[in-house]
Design a protein around this motif. Structure first.
Motif, PDB file in Angstrom:
ATOM      1  N   HIS A 197      42.685 -56.648   7.381  1.00  0.00           N
ATOM      2  CA  HIS A 197      42.536 -55.576   8.143  1.00  0.00           C
ATOM      3  C   HIS A 197      42.279 -54.225   7.718  1.00  0.00           C
ATOM      4  N   TRP A 198      43.100 -54.209   6.493  1.00  0.00           N
ATOM      5  CA  TRP A 198      42.969 -52.701   5.788  1.00  0.00           C
ATOM      6  C   TRP A 198      41.588 -52.566   5.210  1.00  0.00           C
ATOM      7  N   THR A 199      41.311 -53.341   4.391  1.00  0.00           N
ATOM      8  CA  THR A 199      39.871 -53.171   3.787  1.00  0.00           C
ATOM      9  C   THR A 199      38.742 -53.153   4.585  1.00  0.00           C
ATOM     10  N   GLY A 200      38.979 -54.354   5.726  1.00  0.00           N
ATOM     11  CA  GLY A 200      37.984 -54.255   6.879  1.00  0.00           C
ATOM     12  C   GLY A 200      37.624 -53.025   7.565  1.00  0.00           C
ATOM     13  N   CYS A 201      38.814 -52.357   8.071  1.00  0.00           N
ATOM     14  CA  CYS A 201      38.714 -51.045   8.625  1.00  0.00           C
ATOM     15  C   CYS A 201      38.248 -50.010   7.983  1.00  0.00           C
ATOM     16  N   THR A 202      38.723 -50.096   6.664  1.00  0.00           N
ATOM     17  CA  THR A 202      38.355 -48.862   5.762  1.00  0.00           C
ATOM     18  C   THR A 202      36.856 -48.981   5.588  1.00  0.00           C
ATOM     19  N   GLU A 203      36.300 -50.044   5.438  1.00  0.00           N
ATOM     20  CA  GLU A 203      34.867 -50.141   5.352  1.00  0.00           C
ATOM     21  C   GLU A 203      33.984 -49.962   6.412  1.00  0.00           C
ATOM     22  N   CYS A 204      34.152 -50.861   7.304  1.00  0.00           N
ATOM     23  CA  CYS A 204      33.241 -50.441   8.558  1.00  0.00           C
ATOM     24  C   CYS A 204      33.536 -49.517   9.490  1.00  0.00           C
ATOM     25  N   CYS A 205      34.608 -49.037   9.687  1.00  0.00           N
ATOM     26  CA  CYS A 205      35.154 -48.090  10.458  1.00  0.00           C
ATOM     27  C   CYS A 205      34.985 -46.762   9.964  1.00  0.00           C
ATOM     28  N   VAL A 206      35.366 -46.456   8.691  1.00  0.00           N
ATOM     29  CA  VAL A 206      35.555 -45.214   8.391  1.00  0.00           C
ATOM     30  C   VAL A 206      34.345 -44.651   7.258  1.00  0.00           C
ATOM     31  N   LEU A 207      34.358 -45.792   6.008  1.00  0.00           N
ATOM     32  CA  LEU A 207      33.365 -45.350   4.901  1.00  0.00           C
ATOM     33  C   LEU A 207      32.104 -45.127   5.252  1.00  0.00           C
ATOM     34  N   LEU A 208      31.668 -45.941   6.255  1.00  0.00           N
ATOM     35  CA  LEU A 208      30.238 -45.927   6.819  1.00  0.00           C
ATOM     36  C   LEU A 208      30.188 -44.363   7.352  1.00  0.00           C
ATOM     37  N   ALA A 209      31.094 -44.100   8.147  1.00  0.00           N
ATOM     38  CA  ALA A 209      30.722 -42.698   8.702  1.00  0.00           C
ATOM     39  C   ALA A 209      30.622 -41.619   7.732  1.00  0.00           C
ATOM     40  N   VAL A 210      31.502 -41.737   6.788  1.00  0.00           N
ATOM     41  CA  VAL A 210      31.504 -40.698   5.310  1.00  0.00           C
ATOM     42  C   VAL A 210      30.041 -40.748   5.103  1.00  0.00           C
ATOM     43  N   MET A 211      29.548 -42.102   4.798  1.00  0.00           N
ATOM     44  CA  MET A 211      28.275 -42.172   3.966  1.00  0.00           C
ATOM     45  C   MET A 211      27.333 -41.509   4.796  1.00  0.00           C
ATOM     46  N   SER A 212      27.194 -41.572   6.266  1.00  0.00           N
ATOM     47  CA  SER A 212      26.250 -41.082   7.086  1.00  0.00           C
ATOM     48  C   SER A 212      26.300 -39.384   6.764  1.00  0.00           C
ATOM     49  N   TYR A 213      27.419 -39.053   6.715  1.00  0.00           N
ATOM     50  CA  TYR A 213      27.834 -37.459   6.728  1.00  0.00           C
ATOM     51  C   TYR A 213      27.057 -37.183   5.103  1.00  0.00           C
ATOM     52  N   ASP A 214      27.271 -37.930   4.370  1.00  0.00           N
ATOM     53  CA  ASP A 214      26.377 -37.471   2.937  1.00  0.00           C
ATOM     54  C   ASP A 214      25.012 -37.591   3.107  1.00  0.00           C
ATOM     55  N   PRO A 244      33.990 -43.096  14.599  1.00  0.00           N
ATOM     56  CA  PRO A 244      33.454 -43.047  13.529  1.00  0.00           C
ATOM     57  C   PRO A 244      31.948 -43.183  13.951  1.00  0.00           C
ATOM     58  N   LEU A 245      31.679 -44.228  14.901  1.00  0.00           N
ATOM     59  CA  LEU A 245      30.270 -44.667  15.220  1.00  0.00           C
ATOM     60  C   LEU A 245      29.503 -43.419  15.823  1.00  0.00           C
ATOM     61  N   SER A 246      30.245 -42.643  16.612  1.00  0.00           N
ATOM     62  CA  SER A 246      29.911 -41.443  17.380  1.00  0.00           C
ATOM     63  C   SER A 246      29.540 -40.417  16.305  1.00  0.00           C
ATOM     64  N   LEU A 247      30.318 -40.393  15.216  1.00  0.00           N
ATOM     65  CA  LEU A 247      29.876 -39.149  14.165  1.00  0.00           C
ATOM     66  C   LEU A 247      28.724 -39.764  13.473  1.00  0.00           C
ATOM     67  N   ILE A 248      28.430 -41.275  13.484  1.00  0.00           N
ATOM     68  CA  ILE A 248      27.306 -41.694  12.712  1.00  0.00           C
ATOM     69  C   ILE A 248      26.083 -41.248  13.642  1.00  0.00           C
ATOM     70  N   LEU A 249      25.970 -41.726  14.847  1.00  0.00           N
ATOM     71  CA  LEU A 249      25.076 -41.505  15.620  1.00  0.00           C
ATOM     72  C   LEU A 249      24.768 -39.928  15.721  1.00  0.00           C
ATOM     73  N   ILE A 250      25.756 -38.766  15.707  1.00  0.00           N
ATOM     74  CA  ILE A 250      25.321 -37.540  15.663  1.00  0.00           C
ATOM     75  C   ILE A 250      24.550 -36.972  14.383  1.00  0.00           C
ATOM     76  N   SER A 251      25.070 -37.644  13.165  1.00  0.00           N
ATOM     77  CA  SER A 251      24.423 -37.476  11.873  1.00  0.00           C
ATOM     78  C   SER A 251      23.107 -38.052  12.011  1.00  0.00           C
ATOM     79  N   TYR A 252      23.048 -39.042  12.309  1.00  0.00           N
ATOM     80  CA  TYR A 252      21.452 -39.588  12.487  1.00  0.00           C
ATOM     81  C   TYR A 252      20.502 -39.098  13.515  1.00  0.00           C
ATOM     82  N   GLY A 253      21.228 -38.341  14.380  1.00  0.00           N
ATOM     83  CA  GLY A 253      20.326 -37.572  15.538  1.00  0.00           C
ATOM     84  C   GLY A 253      19.862 -36.266  14.807  1.00  0.00           C
ATOM     85  N   MET A 254      20.830 -35.623  14.005  1.00  0.00           N
ATOM     86  CA  MET A 254      20.497 -34.457  13.181  1.00  0.00           C
ATOM     87  C   MET A 254      19.282 -34.712  12.262  1.00  0.00           C
TER      88      MET A 254
END
Length: 320
Positions: free
Chosen positions: A105-122, A211-221
């Protein structure tokens, strides 16, 4: 310590796919091949990023972290799963089950819930503000973003897991899953788990939907910026910049939201097992392919490395 031993059995049986014994050997082969591909693919990405100076950029720094997390998730689960699929013995010690639950749950949450949002900001900065990319995505900010990602996963695990482990189980020791996973461990309990389920649901909403909302906002822009690009070549380049990450996001969030944002009483164990198998075994093995097959820099680095090894081998042969 005494209370913990009362609430959690000393030995746990992971039922896995024992209801489908004819499926265990084929699954063993699929899991073993996926595991080998995961180890080779993600290790190669990490090695290439370290060996090739052109890959020492924010994008590949985040990709390295994604590869590390893929390795952590699979190495936490797959060895035990392979042992259970191979033979009739399907037990795991309590400390092993607890450790697996925390790490998964530590690594899974870090990967799919937060890091992917960080990568979308990048990706947003790379497409929408390319002239300021190196200024905005400086190494210190990248390190801070990755640290926040790992800390959020750690916080989720060390808040949610103790509550689940302390539930009374009245001697029950069988987990209807192939790993010590949260919904299956909650389902083992013989007491009212409503509060734990509600807490898990709220935490899931925060760590998945935000994080998914942040990803969608990033990809909307990003989409709005791409539509303003007049040249077809420019639009294609922008699309290629984001397509790999968007594919990985779709694979992860599609399965995880379905699994975790629903009440435990409506949770289908058989369906959950195969979905978990998909995003913990299959997805980490295809992630390196997704990022390398469409990435010219990685393919160039691989060709350079292979050419260097070939040249080195020829020189050795000449000296012989």
């Amino acid at each position: 310590m005494e209370g913990e031993n009362v609430s959690f059995p000393s030995t746990v049986v992971l039922l896995g796919f024992s209801d489908y014994p004819w499926l265990e050997m084929p699954l063993f082969g699929v899991v073993l091949v996926s595991y080998i591909l995961t180890l080779m693919g993600n290790s190669s990405i990490i090695f290439l990023s370290m060996a090739e100076p052109r890959l020492r950029t924010p994008m590949y720094f985040f990709l390295d972290n994604l590869s590390v997390l893929d390795l952590c998730v699979t190495c936490t689960i797959v060895p035990q799963l392979l042992a259970n699929l191979w033979g009739p013995e399907k037990t795991i010690a309590s400390w092993g089950c607890i450790t697996q639950a925390y790490l998964f749950h530590w690594t899974g949450c870090t990967e799919c819930c937060v890091l992917l949002a960080v990568m979308s900001y990048d990706r947003y900065v790379a497409v929408c503000r390319p002239l300021h990319y190196t200024v905005i995505m400086h190494p210190r900010l990248c390190l801070q973003l990755v640290t926040v990602s790992w800390f959020c996963g750690f916080l989720n695990s060390f808040v949610m897991c103790p509550q689940t482990m302390q539930l009374s189980r009245c001697g029950r020791h069988k987990v209807d899953h192939f790993l010590c996973e949260m919904p299956a461990l909650i389902a083992m309990s013989c007491e009212d788990t409503t509060l734990v389920e509600v807490f898990a649901f709220v935490l899931g909403v925060v760590l998945l939907l935000v994080p998914l909302s942040l990803i969608l906002i990033s990809y909307g822009m990003i989409a709005a910026t791409v539509l303003r690009i007049k040249s077809a070549a420019g639009r294609k380049k922008a699309f290629n910049t984001c397509s790999s990450h968007l594919t990985v996001v779709s694979l992860f969030y599609g399965t995880i939201i379905y699994m975790y944002l629903q009440p435990a009483n409506s949770y289908s164990q058989d369906q959950g097992k195969f979905l978990t198998l998909f995003y913990t075994i299959v997805t980490p093995s295809v992630n390196p392919l997704i990022y390398t097959l469409r990435n010219k820099d990685v393919k160039a680095a691989m060709r350079k490395l292979l050419r260097g090894e070939k040249d080195g081998l020829l020189l050795k042969l000449l000296y012989l």
